[in-house]
Design a protein around this motif. Structure first.
Motif, mmCIF file in Angstrom:
data_model
loop_
_atom_site.group_PDB
_atom_site.id
_atom_site.type_symbol
_atom_site.label_atom_id
_atom_site.label_comp_id
_atom_site.label_asym_id
_atom_site.label_seq_id
_atom_site.Cartn_x
_atom_site.Cartn_y
_atom_site.Cartn_z
ATOM 1 N N THR A 1 43.904 44.228 39.000
ATOM 2 C CA THR A 1 44.834 45.321 38.710
ATOM 3 C C THR A 1 44.166 46.609 38.246
ATOM 4 O O THR A 1 44.864 47.553 37.894
ATOM 5 N N SER B 1 47.637 48.051 40.974
ATOM 6 C CA SER B 1 48.694 47.461 40.172
ATOM 7 C C SER B 1 49.936 47.264 41.032
ATOM 8 O O SER B 1 49.917 47.485 42.239
ATOM 9 N N THR C 1 48.643 57.671 35.100
ATOM 10 C CA THR C 1 48.557 56.203 35.094
ATOM 11 C C THR C 1 49.574 55.509 34.197
ATOM 12 O O THR C 1 49.446 54.316 33.946
ATOM 13 N N TRP D 1 51.039 52.409 35.734
ATOM 14 C CA TRP D 1 50.028 51.345 35.727
ATOM 15 C C TRP D 1 49.902 50.728 34.332
ATOM 16 O O TRP D 1 49.849 49.508 34.169
ATOM 17 N N SER E 1 49.433 60.726 41.971
ATOM 18 C CA SER E 1 48.497 59.617 41.806
ATOM 19 C C SER E 1 47.764 59.297 43.098
ATOM 20 O O SER E 1 46.687 58.698 43.073
ATOM 21 N N ARG F 1 42.712 55.330 32.482
ATOM 22 C CA ARG F 1 42.653 53.873 32.496
ATOM 23 C C ARG F 1 41.637 53.341 31.489
ATOM 24 O O ARG F 1 41.910 52.380 30.756
#
Length: 271
Positions: free
Chosen positions: A136, A140, A166, A169, A199, A212
Motif C-alpha cells: 500500500t 492504496s 495523500t 491514502w 494526485s 507519506r
C-alpha cells in the motif's frame, strides 16, 4: 435490509467532466442511493449544471472551500447513507450496474478495480484480495470504486485537511492497519478514473512522498517496523541513486526519473 449509498462528487471548474460524472451516477439501477455534490465555487458554469440536476440530488452546494479534503469532509457531513463512495468530477461509473455490484456485501470497505484513463491509453488497475502494508505504499485502495461504511469515519475520523495529496491514502492506511476494519474485493471494474487530477500528476510525486513519509513517522506506533525498513532501504540505495552512472541512465531513459530531493531529506534525517 437494503442499505442506502451516498455518492459524493467533488468539483471545481470542471463542468465538462462533472456532466459526464453526474450522468453516470443518476443512471445507476437496482440500488438505493442518494447523490451529494460539493462544488468549490466554480466560475465555469458548473453551478448552473448542478441546478439542472437538483431534483435528483439529496444535497448540493457551490461555495469556496479550503481544497479537496475539506470538500470531501463537507460531503461526509451532509450525507445520510450507510455507505459512502467518492466519484469526483471527470470520473464515472462504467455502467448502470456499477453500484449494485458493490452493494450486496456488508464489510466495512468494499472495493473493485479501476480503469485508468491516460491521455492516449486506458489500462485496468487491479487491486489485491488480501491487503498488506507492503503493498500500500504506492497503491492504496481506489476511492472511486470503494464503498466506505459510515462507521469507519467514526473510528478513523475525517480526512486530514493539512496535507494536499495523500489524505485519502492516509485514511485507508489507518482504517486497515490501525483499526483493522473488514474489507472485501469484488472482481469487477467499477469506475473509470482520469489520471490528470492532483494526485495523478507526476509533478506532485515529491509532495506525495514527503506527505507519506511524514505520516508514517507520525504514526510510528502502527508503522514503526515498516517505516524503519523503508528508511534503511533508502539509506542503502542512496549512494547508488546519487551516482553519476544512475543520473546518466535516467537522462537516457533507461531508468525512471528520480526525485533526489526525497533522498536528501532522508540523508539529513528530516523524515
Amino acid at each position: 435490509m437494503r442499505v442506502l449509498i451516498s455518492v459524493i462528487t467533488i468539483n471545481y471548474n470542471n463542468r465538462q467532466g462533472l456532466d459526464r460524472t453526474m450522468k453516470s451516477v443518476v443512471a445507476q439501477e437496482n440500488v438505493a442511493f442518494e447523490y451529494v455534490v460539493i462544488d468549490g465555487g466554480s466560475t465555469d458554469g458548473s453551478a448552473n449544471l448542478i441546478e439542472e440536476y437538483k431534483s435528483q440530488l439529496a444535497y448540493w452546494i457551490s461555495e469556496p472551500d479550503g481544497g479537496i479534503y475539506e470538500a470531501m469532509n463537507k460531503g461526509i457531513n451532509n450525507a445520510k447513507g450507510d455507505y459512502l463512495i467518492f466519484l469526483n468530477s471527470g470520473d464515472f461509473f462504467l455502467n448502470k450496474h456499477s453500484l449494485s455490484k458493490l452493494s450486496v456485501y456488508q464489510e466495512d470497505l468494499i472495493y473493485g478495480d479501476l480503469l485508468l484513463k491516460h491521455k492516449k491509453t486506458t489500462t485496468r488497475t487491479c487491486f489485491p484480495t488480501i491487503l498488506e502494508k507492503s503493498q500500500t505504499w504506492h497503491k492504496s485502495l481506489p476511492h472511486p470504486s470503494t464503498l466506505i461504511k459510515r462507521e469507519v469515519f467514526v473510528k478513523v475520523g475525517l480526512y486530514n485537511v493539512n496535507d494536499r495529496i495523500t489524505s485519502d491514502w492516509q485514511f485507508f492506511m489507518l482504517a486497515l492497519f490501525k483499526y483493522e476494519v473488514s474489507y472485501r474485493k469484488v472482481d469487477e471494474v467499477i469506475t473509470l478514473y482520469q489520471t490528470d487530477g492532483l494526485s495523478g500528476s507526476s509533478s506532485n510525486e515529491y509532495i506525495k512522498n514527503m506527505e507519506r513519509l511524514n505520516f508514517m513517522k507520525q504514526n510510528d506506533d502502527v508503522f514503526s517496523s515498516d517505516y524503519r525498513k523503508l528508511m534503511l532501504l533508502e539509506r542503502m540505495v542512496y549512494p547508488l541513486l546519487k551516482s553519476r552512472l544512475c543520473k546518466v541512465l535516467v537522462k537516457w531513459g533507461f531508468m525512471k526519473s528520480l526525485d533526489f530531493r526525497i533522498l536528501e531529506h532522508i540523508e539529513r534525517g528530516e523524515v
